[in-house]
Design an enzyme around this catalytic site. Sequence first.
Site, PDB file in Angstrom:
ATOM      1  N   LYS A 173       0.826  -1.206   0.000  1.00 47.93           N
ATOM      2  CA  LYS A 173       0.000   0.000   0.000  1.00 47.93           C
ATOM      3  C   LYS A 173       0.862   1.258   0.000  1.00 47.93           C
ATOM      4  CE  LYS A 173      -3.732   2.495   0.042  1.00 47.93           C
ATOM      5  NZ  LYS A 173      -4.780   2.449   1.072  1.00 47.93           N
ATOM      6  N   LYS A 241      -1.709  11.342   6.306  1.00 43.25           N
ATOM      7  CA  LYS A 241      -1.266  10.269   7.210  1.00 43.25           C
ATOM      8  C   LYS A 241      -0.525   9.185   6.445  1.00 43.25           C
ATOM      9  CE  LYS A 241      -3.971   6.984   7.807  1.00 43.25           C
ATOM     10  NZ  LYS A 241      -4.273   5.647   7.238  1.00 43.25           N
TER      11      LYS A 241
END
Length: 290
Positions: A173, A241
């Site tokens: 990811k 984030k």
Amino acid sequence: MSAKTIGFIGTGVMGSSMAANLLQAGYALNIYTRTKSKAKSLIELGATWKESVKELAEASDVMVTIVGYPSDVEEVYLGKDGLLEHAKPGAYLIDMTTSKPSLAQRIFQKAHMKNLHVLDAPVSGGDVGARNGTLAIMVGGETEAFQEMLPIFQVMGENIQLQGPAGSGQHTKMSNQITIASNMIGVCEAITYAQKAGLNPSKVLDSITTGAAGSWSLNNLAPRMIAGNYEPGFYIKHFIKDMKIAIESAQELGLTTPGLELSLSLYEKLASEGEENSGTQALIKFFQTK
């Protein structure tokens, strides 16, 4: 349909649609979120509300989480009232939050000592992929656990890959987010350029989306930019984030990521101007005001 009861934690932009798809596939679903009102539509579809993480863990065979930040993951899994403390022996736990690879590895190690099966399985595809059940799902963990959970993954996604041991899903990811970060700058610059040149940007998209410039962001987010639609398919605050995790993980690997760092700086500027709850496509505002 499986006899397994699924516990689902996290009903944000992505999680609500993912949980709804599991219900529609016939799974019994327990649900918990900090704000019960956010689960109202799922309860109306047949989900059973649980009052705490502990209560959900004790009543579920499989637990799926997609929460906000690594700190939330740590609390949900490793807290004294968390999943690892109260899950049934032999239960399966799937964290689909984008989180730290090192945290995924730590959760796996602690779960293994308790005879629990953990997979880190972050996703990509935005609100559209979550709604349509076409997410890309990147999985880290043991092969047997992956195969056992594959029917559940297939309800939520299409491109489902076991990438390696614990933490591998999160590392994959990070590669995904690194790619998107620089690509989003290019998409914004391209749309702004077309507008400044007096072109119809939608017609420009008709030409460039099918060529070498084609990308998911160009196909799905550029039309929203042109329409001035900044509703979140994925929040800027969550992308910030993710980029920070990617930079930290890259530094641990001895890598420099200048494109990623530039994208982060632009998004942080937007967030400081009140755009943190807008969709990532709002990055175009940075270019259109220049």
